[in-house]
Design a protein around this motif. Structure first.
Motif, PDB file in Angstrom:
ATOM      1  N   PHE A 209      29.187 -29.140  62.615  1.00 32.59           N
ATOM      2  CA  PHE A 209      30.732 -28.517  62.480  1.00 32.59           C
ATOM      3  C   PHE A 209      31.178 -28.222  63.583  1.00 32.59           C
ATOM      4  N   LYS A 210      30.617 -27.398  64.372  1.00 29.12           N
ATOM      5  CA  LYS A 210      30.926 -26.606  65.274  1.00 29.12           C
ATOM      6  C   LYS A 210      31.108 -27.476  67.009  1.00 29.12           C
ATOM      7  N   GLN A 211      30.604 -28.944  66.907  1.00 30.24           N
ATOM      8  CA  GLN A 211      30.250 -29.651  67.322  1.00 30.24           C
ATOM      9  C   GLN A 211      32.214 -30.304  67.355  1.00 30.24           C
ATOM     10  N   SER A 212      32.220 -31.090  66.683  1.00 30.02           N
ATOM     11  CA  SER A 212      33.311 -31.913  65.900  1.00 30.02           C
ATOM     12  C   SER A 212      34.701 -30.723  65.842  1.00 30.02           C
ATOM     13  N   LEU A 213      34.228 -29.060  65.938  1.00 30.48           N
ATOM     14  CA  LEU A 213      35.319 -28.175  65.400  1.00 30.48           C
ATOM     15  C   LEU A 213      36.637 -28.577  66.469  1.00 30.48           C
ATOM     16  N   LYS A 214      36.773 -29.007  68.109  1.00 36.33           N
ATOM     17  CA  LYS A 214      38.004 -29.249  68.533  1.00 36.33           C
ATOM     18  C   LYS A 214      38.375 -30.345  68.624  1.00 36.33           C
ATOM     19  N   SER A 215      38.296 -31.221  67.355  1.00 35.14           N
ATOM     20  CA  SER A 215      38.778 -32.154  66.880  1.00 35.14           C
ATOM     21  C   SER A 215      39.433 -32.573  65.575  1.00 35.14           C
ATOM     22  N   VAL A 216      38.550 -31.590  64.679  1.00 37.28           N
ATOM     23  CA  VAL A 216      39.533 -30.917  63.277  1.00 37.28           C
ATOM     24  C   VAL A 216      40.751 -30.039  63.450  1.00 37.28           C
ATOM     25  N   LYS A 217      40.222 -29.150  65.086  1.00 43.34           N
ATOM     26  CA  LYS A 217      41.298 -28.520  64.389  1.00 43.34           C
ATOM     27  C   LYS A 217      42.624 -28.797  65.387  1.00 43.34           C
ATOM     28  N   ALA A 246      33.369 -37.321  57.172  1.00 42.73           N
ATOM     29  CA  ALA A 246      31.825 -37.689  58.859  1.00 42.73           C
ATOM     30  C   ALA A 246      31.048 -37.368  59.012  1.00 42.73           C
ATOM     31  N   ILE A 247      31.636 -35.596  58.639  1.00 42.82           N
ATOM     32  CA  ILE A 247      30.361 -34.302  59.445  1.00 42.82           C
ATOM     33  C   ILE A 247      29.377 -34.096  57.983  1.00 42.82           C
ATOM     34  N   ALA A 248      30.147 -34.657  56.487  1.00 39.27           N
ATOM     35  CA  ALA A 248      29.148 -33.807  56.163  1.00 39.27           C
ATOM     36  C   ALA A 248      28.005 -35.235  55.761  1.00 39.27           C
ATOM     37  N   ASN A 249      28.911 -36.354  56.321  1.00 36.25           N
ATOM     38  CA  ASN A 249      27.457 -37.286  56.283  1.00 36.25           C
ATOM     39  C   ASN A 249      26.556 -37.387  56.626  1.00 36.25           C
ATOM     40  N   LYS A 250      27.127 -37.032  58.274  1.00 34.01           N
ATOM     41  CA  LYS A 250      26.390 -36.959  59.299  1.00 34.01           C
ATOM     42  C   LYS A 250      25.190 -35.829  58.915  1.00 34.01           C
ATOM     43  N   ARG A 251      25.357 -34.486  57.780  1.00 32.32           N
ATOM     44  CA  ARG A 251      24.553 -33.138  58.218  1.00 32.32           C
ATOM     45  C   ARG A 251      23.470 -33.933  56.951  1.00 32.32           C
ATOM     46  N   LEU A 252      24.304 -34.541  56.281  1.00 32.97           N
ATOM     47  CA  LEU A 252      23.477 -34.740  54.886  1.00 32.97           C
ATOM     48  C   LEU A 252      22.009 -36.082  55.559  1.00 32.97           C
ATOM     49  N   GLY A 253      22.524 -36.506  56.068  1.00 30.65           N
ATOM     50  CA  GLY A 253      21.669 -37.529  56.875  1.00 30.65           C
ATOM     51  C   GLY A 253      20.391 -36.650  57.560  1.00 30.65           C
ATOM     52  N   LYS A 277      26.276 -16.963  49.437  1.00 30.02           N
ATOM     53  CA  LYS A 277      27.814 -16.185  48.591  1.00 30.02           C
ATOM     54  C   LYS A 277      27.465 -14.679  49.481  1.00 30.02           C
ATOM     55  N   GLY A 278      26.721 -13.810  50.298  1.00 20.38           N
ATOM     56  CA  GLY A 278      27.577 -12.230  50.768  1.00 20.38           C
ATOM     57  C   GLY A 278      26.866 -13.420  51.846  1.00 20.38           C
ATOM     58  N   MET A 279      26.870 -14.391  52.465  1.00 23.19           N
ATOM     59  CA  MET A 279      25.963 -14.291  53.653  1.00 23.19           C
ATOM     60  C   MET A 279      27.480 -14.594  53.996  1.00 23.19           C
ATOM     61  N   GLN A 280      27.918 -15.944  53.212  1.00 21.46           N
ATOM     62  CA  GLN A 280      29.757 -16.498  53.880  1.00 21.46           C
ATOM     63  C   GLN A 280      30.541 -15.364  54.166  1.00 21.46           C
ATOM     64  N   ARG A 281      30.826 -14.151  53.408  1.00 21.00           N
ATOM     65  CA  ARG A 281      31.430 -13.666  53.759  1.00 21.00           C
ATOM     66  C   ARG A 281      30.750 -12.585  54.792  1.00 21.00           C
ATOM     67  N   LEU A 282      30.296 -12.842  55.929  1.00 19.43           N
ATOM     68  CA  LEU A 282      29.506 -11.600  56.404  1.00 19.43           C
ATOM     69  C   LEU A 282      29.966 -13.077  58.034  1.00 19.43           C
ATOM     70  N   TRP A 283      29.525 -13.758  57.365  1.00 21.78           N
ATOM     71  CA  TRP A 283      29.231 -14.868  58.472  1.00 21.78           C
ATOM     72  C   TRP A 283      30.180 -16.268  58.414  1.00 21.78           C
ATOM     73  N   GLY A 284      30.420 -16.228  57.516  1.00 23.22           N
ATOM     74  CA  GLY A 284      31.527 -17.278  56.897  1.00 23.22           C
ATOM     75  C   GLY A 284      31.218 -18.692  57.359  1.00 23.22           C
ATOM     76  N   ARG A 285      32.379 -19.520  58.648  1.00 23.67           N
ATOM     77  CA  ARG A 285      31.736 -20.535  58.549  1.00 23.67           C
ATOM     78  C   ARG A 285      30.302 -21.007  59.541  1.00 23.67           C
ATOM     79  N   LYS A 286      29.639 -20.178  60.093  1.00 20.72           N
ATOM     80  CA  LYS A 286      28.798 -19.758  60.236  1.00 20.72           C
ATOM     81  C   LYS A 286      27.656 -21.029  58.896  1.00 20.72           C
ATOM     82  N   VAL A 287      28.058 -20.009  58.065  1.00 20.08           N
ATOM     83  CA  VAL A 287      26.837 -20.418  57.065  1.00 20.08           C
ATOM     84  C   VAL A 287      27.240 -21.791  56.386  1.00 20.08           C
ATOM     85  N   SER A 288      28.509 -21.598  56.294  1.00 22.59           N
ATOM     86  CA  SER A 288      28.861 -23.036  55.481  1.00 22.59           C
ATOM     87  C   SER A 288      28.949 -24.373  56.352  1.00 22.59           C
TER      88      SER A 288
END
Length: 388
Positions: A209-217, A246-253, A277-288
Motif C-alpha cells: 500500500f505504501k508503494q501505491s500510496l501516491k496513485s491511491v491519493k 490490485a493491492i489486496a491481491n498482490k498482498r495476498l499473493g 486493534k490496539g496496534m491499529q489505534r497506535l500506528w493506523g495505516r502501517k499496521v493495516s
C-alpha cells in the motif's frame, strides 16, 4: 477441515438477478437489526434467531413485505444467524469489559453476500452452476474437491460476482517429519524476525500500500471532485476500488508465497498473540498495510494442508522483555528501546531477535518439545535482512 473455493462469475445480463437478491438480503438484514433493537428496548433481552426466522416467514404473507419472497428461504435463515452471531459476540465482549459496538445497519448497495446451504444451487458441468432457476458460467481455474456444505454468492466493491464453495475435506495425511521449529516475532520495521534456535534472520515487508500510496491519493482526490450521483463519480469510484483490489491481491499473493516458503522449511511455527486493534489505534495505516492477522490466516490454511503446526503463545508472555541468556525480565523496557543491556548478566540484546528466540522456547515447551537453547557464544545482535 473446511476450505473455501472461490470462483468468479463471467459478466452477463443474468447477473442483475443476483445483484437484486443481494440488495434485498441487505434490506432483510437491516429489518432484522431494527427488530432486535426494538425487542431489546422493550424487554431488555436478546431476540432468539429462531423467533426471527419465524417472523420472516410471517412477513412473507403480508403484501407490504412481498419482496421477502424473492430471497431464498435458506438465505433468510442465514441472515438471522448472522445477526444472532453478531449480538452474541457483542454481549460476550460487553461481559468481558471489551468496548465494542453492536451490529449496525448497512447500506443495501454495499451489502456483500448471501449464503445458501442444502438447496437453491446445483453444480453443472462445463464450469457452470445453477442458482435458483438460472444457470451461470464461472471461471473455474481449479478443481473443486470435497463435500460442499454452503455456497455464498458474493460481490465486491467493483460489483463483480463470485461463488464461494465451502467444502469439507479430510485432514491432511502428511505429518511433520523433520521436527524443525522456529519462533517468529512480528515487527513494524521488519515484517518477521525468525529464530530457529541456531540462527536468525529478518523478512522485510514489501509494504504494497505504501508503494501505491501516491496513485491511491491521486484517485481519491479525483473521486472527491466529482459531483454526487454523477456517472463520472461512479467511474472514479470504480477506478479507486480497482486500485485497492490490485493491492489486496498482490498482498495476498505475497502471503501465500511466504507461507509456502516457511512451511517448507519448518514443521512447527510459533507466533506471538497480537492485539491488532490496539496496534491499529497506535500506528493506523502501517499496521493495516502489514496485515498480520491476514497473514496468520493464510499461514494456518497452508500449514493445515501440509500437516504442519502453527501455534500461538500466551499473549502475556514477556517475549521482548525476557533476557534469553539469564531469564531476567526487564520491567523498565520501553517500546522505543530496540537494543538493551540486561541488568543482571549485562549482555547486549537485540530486542526482536531475543523475542523470536523466547517465542521459540515457549512454543517448544508448550508442545512438550523441551527447552531450546542457543549455541554458546551466539550473538543476539541485528541479523542480516532476508529477502523472499
Amino acid at each position: 477441515m473446511r476450505v473455501t473455493y472461490k470462483y468468479k462469475l463471467y459478466n452477463s445480463k443474468k447477473n442483475k438477478h443476483l445483484h437484486q437478491t443481494i440488495t434485498l438480503a441487505g434490506r432483510a438484514y437491516n429489518h432484522g437489526i431494527a427488530l432486535h433493537r426494538r425487542y431489546y428496548r422493550l424487554y431488555d433481552k436478546h431476540l432468539n434467531q429462531y423467533a426471527l426466522m419465524k417472523h420472516f416467514t410471517k412477513l412473507k404473507k403480508r403484501p407490504h413485505y412481498a419482496w421477502l419472497n424473492d430471497i431464498p428461504s435458506q438465505a433468510l435463515q442465514e441472515i438471522a444467524q448472522r445477526i444472532d452471531r453478531g449480538y452474541r459476540l457483542f454481549f460476550r465482549n460487553l461481559k468481558a469489559g471489551i468496548k465494542t459496538a453492536p451490529p449496525l445497519f448497512k447500506k443495501t448497495r454495499k451489502y456483500k453476500s448471501y449464503t445458501l446451504k442444502q438447496a437453491g444451487w446445483k453444480l453443472l458441468g462445463d464450469s457452470r452452476a445453477q442458482i435458483g432457476k438460472r444457470v451461470y458460467k464461472m471461471c473455474r481455474d481449479r478443481t473443486l474437491v470435497g463435500d460442499v456444505k454452503t455456497v455464498t454468492i458474493k460481490r465486491d466493491a467493483l460489483y463483480d460476482l463470485y461463488l464461494c464453495f465451502s467444502v469439507e475435506v479430510d485432514d491432511p495425511k502428511v505429518r511433520p517429519t523433520s521436527g524443525k521449529m522456529a519462533g517468529f516475532d512480528f515487527g513494524l520495521k521488519s515484517f518477521l524476525t525468525v529464530h530457529d534456535g541456531f540462527e536468525s534472520y529478518e523478512i522485510a515487508s514489501p509494504e504494497l500500500f505504501k508503494q501505491s500510496l501516491k496513485s491511491v491519493k491521486a484517485l481519491s482526490r479525483c473521486l472527491s471532485r466529482k459531483a454526487e450521483g454523477s456517472n463520472n463519480r461512479r467511474k472514479a469510484r470504480a477506478r479507486l476500488a480497482r486500485a485497492h483490489r490490485a493491492i489486496a491481491n498482490k498482498r495476498l499473493g505475497w502471503f501465500f508465497k511466504l507461507s509456502h516458503d516457511l512451511t517448507e522449511r519448518y514443521d512447527y511455527l510459533f507466533f506471538e498473540t497480537l492485539n491488532l486493534k490496539g496496534m491499529q489505534r497506535l500506528w493506523g495505516r502501517k499496521v493495516s498495510d502489514l496485515a498480520f492477522g491476514m497473514f496468520l490466516n493464510v499461514l494456518q490454511y497452508v500449514a493445515n494442508k501440509k500437516g504442519k503446526v502453527v501455534a500461538l503463545i500466551d499473549p502475556f508472555f514477556p517475549s521482548s522483555r525476557l533476557c534469553p541468556h539469564c531469564g531476567c525480565i526487564n520491567e523498565h523496557l520501553e517500546l522505543s528501546d530496540r537494543r538493551w543491556r540486561c541488568p543482571h548478566c549485562h549482555e547486549i540484546i537485540e530486542r526482536d531477535v531475543a523475542a523470536a528466540l523466547n517465542i521459540l522456547r515457549e512454543g517448544a515447551s508448550s508442545l512438550g518439545g523441551g527447552d531450546v537453547r542457543p549455541v554458546l557464544g551466539q550473538s543476539l545482535l541485528m541479523p542480516e535482512s532476508h529477502a523472499l
